[in-house]
Design a protein around this motif. Sequence first.
Motif, short mmCIF file in Angstrom:
data_model
loop_
_atom_site.label_atom_id
_atom_site.label_comp_id
_atom_site.label_asym_id
_atom_site.label_seq_id
_atom_site.Cartn_x
_atom_site.Cartn_y
_atom_site.Cartn_z
N VAL A 325 38.27 49.27 29.98
CA VAL A 325 37.54 48.42 29.04
C VAL A 325 38.22 47.06 28.95
CG1 VAL A 325 36.74 48.17 26.67
CG2 VAL A 325 36.79 50.44 27.73
N ASP A 326 37.50 46.02 29.41
CA ASP A 326 38.04 44.66 29.41
C ASP A 326 36.87 43.67 29.35
OD1 ASP A 326 39.43 42.32 29.66
OD2 ASP A 326 40.12 42.69 31.72
N PRO A 327 36.49 43.24 28.15
CA PRO A 327 35.35 42.32 28.01
C PRO A 327 35.55 40.98 28.70
CG PRO A 327 35.94 43.34 25.91
CD PRO A 327 37.04 43.66 26.87
N SER A 328 36.80 40.61 29.03
CA SER A 328 37.06 39.30 29.63
C SER A 328 37.05 39.33 31.15
CB SER A 328 38.41 38.77 29.14
OG SER A 328 39.46 39.63 29.56
N ALA A 329 36.85 40.49 31.75
CA ALA A 329 36.88 40.60 33.21
C ALA A 329 35.65 39.95 33.82
CB ALA A 329 36.98 42.05 33.63
N THR A 330 35.72 39.75 35.16
CA THR A 330 34.57 39.17 35.88
C THR A 330 33.35 40.06 35.77
OG1 THR A 330 36.11 38.15 37.45
CG2 THR A 330 33.78 38.30 38.10
N ALA A 331 33.57 41.37 35.96
CA ALA A 331 32.50 42.35 35.73
C ALA A 331 32.97 43.23 34.58
CB ALA A 331 32.26 43.18 36.99
#
Length: 395
Positions: A325-331
């Motif tokens: 879970v990483d809202p800042s990732a590219t996808a």
Amino acid sequence: MSQRRSHSTKPGHDDAEHKPASNANGNHVHDEHDHTHSHSHSLFSHSHSHDDDHNHGAEIVAALQGKGDRGSQITLLGLASNVSLTIIKGVAGWFLHSASLLADAGHSLSDLLGDFVTLFCWKLSRRQPSERYPYGFAKFETLGTTTISLLLVGGALGIGFHSYHLLITALAETASTLPTGPLQEVLNNVTTMAPLPEVISHHHHGHVHSVDPNAAWFALLSVVVKESMFRLTKKVADEERSSVLLANAYHHRSDAYSSVVALCAILGTWWFPSLPLDPIGGLLVSIVILRQGVTFLMGSWADLTDASVSPKTRHSLKRTLDRVVDPSATAPVLAIRNLRARHAGSLIYVDLVADVPSTLTVTETASVEDKICSTLMEARKEVAEVRVKFHPVDA
């Protein structure tokens, strides 16, 4: 992405309720990079025809020649020890007039069936999915565990009833030698109320008092061999995370317990002929064996009915997925929810819902799916398949 789309792990994973690639030892592990699937050809043939499932002679010979995997080899070693001990204890019990050693030989004989069940189910559960079984053979391991559990329960009941007969017989004999008084009256009441045919009573009585103390050496040999087989089999079972091998390991230990009872019975009869040590120990051991059998049976029932994994395992899976879970990732993956997992033999199958931005392309969601699957499979060796459903979330 305007609607929900359901995905499985990757093309080629949809029909693979099976642990991927094999390592150098023939054991099945997951390839962390390409997620491809293969399996060992060491014991059972690769053919998916129905008739091939019943042709095991050549495969057992291959395992005996050292070409089988570790699960098969340790099972064959246990089978050989059971054959040897059954013959040795049976012959010794007969010529040394030891009823306990004869009963212990019968228990070892029941182990032979357990070894054949384990050998069959272990390898069958590792086979590739077929047209007849498109979801794989993992639950055959659960069926093997169920069978061994029933053998444990049956052996425990047999030892328990045998010990009960011996106990009532011993109490009746003790009561007949006591002077008239309250203790004799209590023992007489107990033996009178307990159902025990006279034929059985005299039969057990005769064998107990004619036992040759040299029979203890054969009982001791059985204890050493069976405890060693328990430790070796459990080590392989833990490393392979196999429920059927673990059940078979505890079947070895139950036979060791039975041999301890025989050993105590022989020595107790020699040292203290008037004390019913053998039946009391037999009843205690039968309870331990019965508990083991029921525990394995309950676990198998949970697998067969698709019960969830334990709360501890589910929590571990959740913590592993937190890294994804990483809202800042590219996808980005916004959240993981509705996580479900179940056992099929020693394998785990997972499905979940991943919240992602509705603007992601199909290629990007495929990349997210790969990341989720690889994260779980690298963290948990027993995870065989992950199914992901994406839920689009508007920004």
